[in-house]
Design a protein around this motif. Structure first.
Motif, short mmCIF file in Angstrom:
data_model
loop_
_atom_site.label_atom_id
_atom_site.label_comp_id
_atom_site.label_asym_id
_atom_site.label_seq_id
_atom_site.Cartn_x
_atom_site.Cartn_y
_atom_site.Cartn_z
N CYS A 163 17.64 89.51 39.40
CA CYS A 163 18.19 88.25 39.89
C CYS A 163 19.40 87.83 39.04
O CYS A 163 20.42 87.41 39.57
CB CYS A 163 17.11 87.17 39.87
SG CYS A 163 17.55 85.68 40.78
N ALA B 30 23.21 87.44 40.37
CA ALA B 30 23.92 86.17 40.20
C ALA B 30 25.31 86.42 39.61
O ALA B 30 26.30 85.84 40.06
CB ALA B 30 23.12 85.23 39.31
N LEU C 166 27.53 88.14 42.27
CA LEU C 166 27.89 87.24 43.37
C LEU C 166 28.71 86.04 42.90
O LEU C 166 29.11 85.21 43.71
CB LEU C 166 26.61 86.74 44.07
CG LEU C 166 25.78 87.80 44.79
CD1 LEU C 166 24.44 87.22 45.22
CD2 LEU C 166 26.54 88.35 45.98
N ASP D 164 27.52 83.61 41.20
CA ASP D 164 26.56 82.57 41.58
C ASP D 164 25.97 81.95 40.31
O ASP D 164 24.90 82.32 39.86
CB ASP D 164 25.47 83.25 42.43
CG ASP D 164 24.44 82.30 42.99
OD1 ASP D 164 24.66 81.08 42.95
OD2 ASP D 164 23.41 82.79 43.47
N TRP E 13 21.29 80.62 43.12
CA TRP E 13 20.65 80.36 44.41
C TRP E 13 20.81 81.52 45.37
O TRP E 13 19.87 81.93 46.03
CB TRP E 13 21.19 79.07 45.05
CG TRP E 13 20.81 77.86 44.28
CD1 TRP E 13 21.66 77.06 43.58
CD2 TRP E 13 19.50 77.34 44.09
NE1 TRP E 13 20.95 76.06 42.97
CE2 TRP E 13 19.62 76.20 43.26
CE3 TRP E 13 18.23 77.71 44.51
CZ2 TRP E 13 18.54 75.43 42.87
CZ3 TRP E 13 17.14 76.95 44.12
CH2 TRP E 13 17.31 75.83 43.32
N ARG E 14 22.02 82.04 45.47
CA ARG E 14 22.24 83.18 46.38
C ARG E 14 21.48 84.41 45.90
O ARG E 14 20.93 85.15 46.70
CB ARG E 14 23.72 83.48 46.52
CG ARG E 14 24.44 82.44 47.35
CD ARG E 14 25.87 82.80 47.51
NE ARG E 14 26.49 82.78 46.19
CZ ARG E 14 27.78 82.77 45.96
NH1 ARG E 14 28.62 82.84 46.95
NH2 ARG E 14 28.25 82.73 44.73
N ALA E 15 21.44 84.58 44.58
CA ALA E 15 20.70 85.73 44.04
C ALA E 15 19.22 85.60 44.35
O ALA E 15 18.56 86.57 44.71
CB ALA E 15 20.93 85.85 42.54
N GLN F 44 17.86 84.03 46.88
CA GLN F 44 17.69 84.33 48.30
C GLN F 44 17.71 85.84 48.54
O GLN F 44 16.96 86.37 49.34
CB GLN F 44 18.76 83.64 49.14
CG GLN F 44 18.59 82.14 49.20
CD GLN F 44 17.29 81.75 49.85
OE1 GLN F 44 16.23 81.76 49.24
NE2 GLN F 44 17.34 81.40 51.10
N ARG F 45 18.60 86.54 47.83
CA ARG F 45 18.69 87.99 47.97
C ARG F 45 17.40 88.66 47.50
O ARG F 45 16.90 89.59 48.14
CB ARG F 45 19.89 88.50 47.18
CG ARG F 45 20.01 89.98 47.08
CD ARG F 45 20.32 90.62 48.45
NE ARG F 45 20.33 92.05 48.29
CZ ARG F 45 21.37 92.76 47.92
NH1 ARG F 45 22.52 92.17 47.69
NH2 ARG F 45 21.27 94.06 47.79
N HIS G 129 10.26 82.48 56.37
CA HIS G 129 11.23 83.57 56.45
C HIS G 129 10.54 84.92 56.67
O HIS G 129 10.97 85.70 57.53
CB HIS G 129 12.08 83.63 55.17
CG HIS G 129 12.84 82.38 54.93
ND1 HIS G 129 13.90 81.99 55.72
CD2 HIS G 129 12.69 81.41 54.01
CE1 HIS G 129 14.37 80.83 55.28
NE2 HIS G 129 13.65 80.46 54.25
#
Length: 82
Positions: free
Chosen positions: A13, A17, A20, A22, A26-28, A30-31, A61
């Motif tokens: 993660c 991050a 990205l 990031d 947060w995006r990490a 989600q990934r 999800h």
């Protein structure tokens, strides 16, 4: 490296991050969740199921990704904020 192993998820993660851009992760995050869902579904192979129960489904999800493989999916979560 399995990104979702007990000892690898945090480092994975963090690396995502950085890649990205990031700062908050947060995006990490989600990934990582998406990778977990895909990895779990891959373990099922191409099997189809009559029914599935997704305990602790959160926002659903994984249930949504599982739905095309099942006639019926029930997601249950006891958290007040989901």
């Amino acid at each position: 490296m399995n990104p979702l192993s007990e000892f690898g998820a945090s480092a994975y993660c963090d690396r995502l991050a950085r890649e990205l851009g990031d700062d908050w992760g947060w995006r990490a995050l989600q990934r990582v969740r998406l990778d977990w869902c895909r990895g779990t579904l891959a373990r099922f192979g191409r099997s189809r199921y009559e029914r599935a129960l997704d305990l602790g489904c959160g926002y659903g999800h994984f249930s949504a990704m599982l739905a095309p493989r099942c006639r019926e999916v029930l997601g249950v979560d006891g958290a007040a904020d989901t």
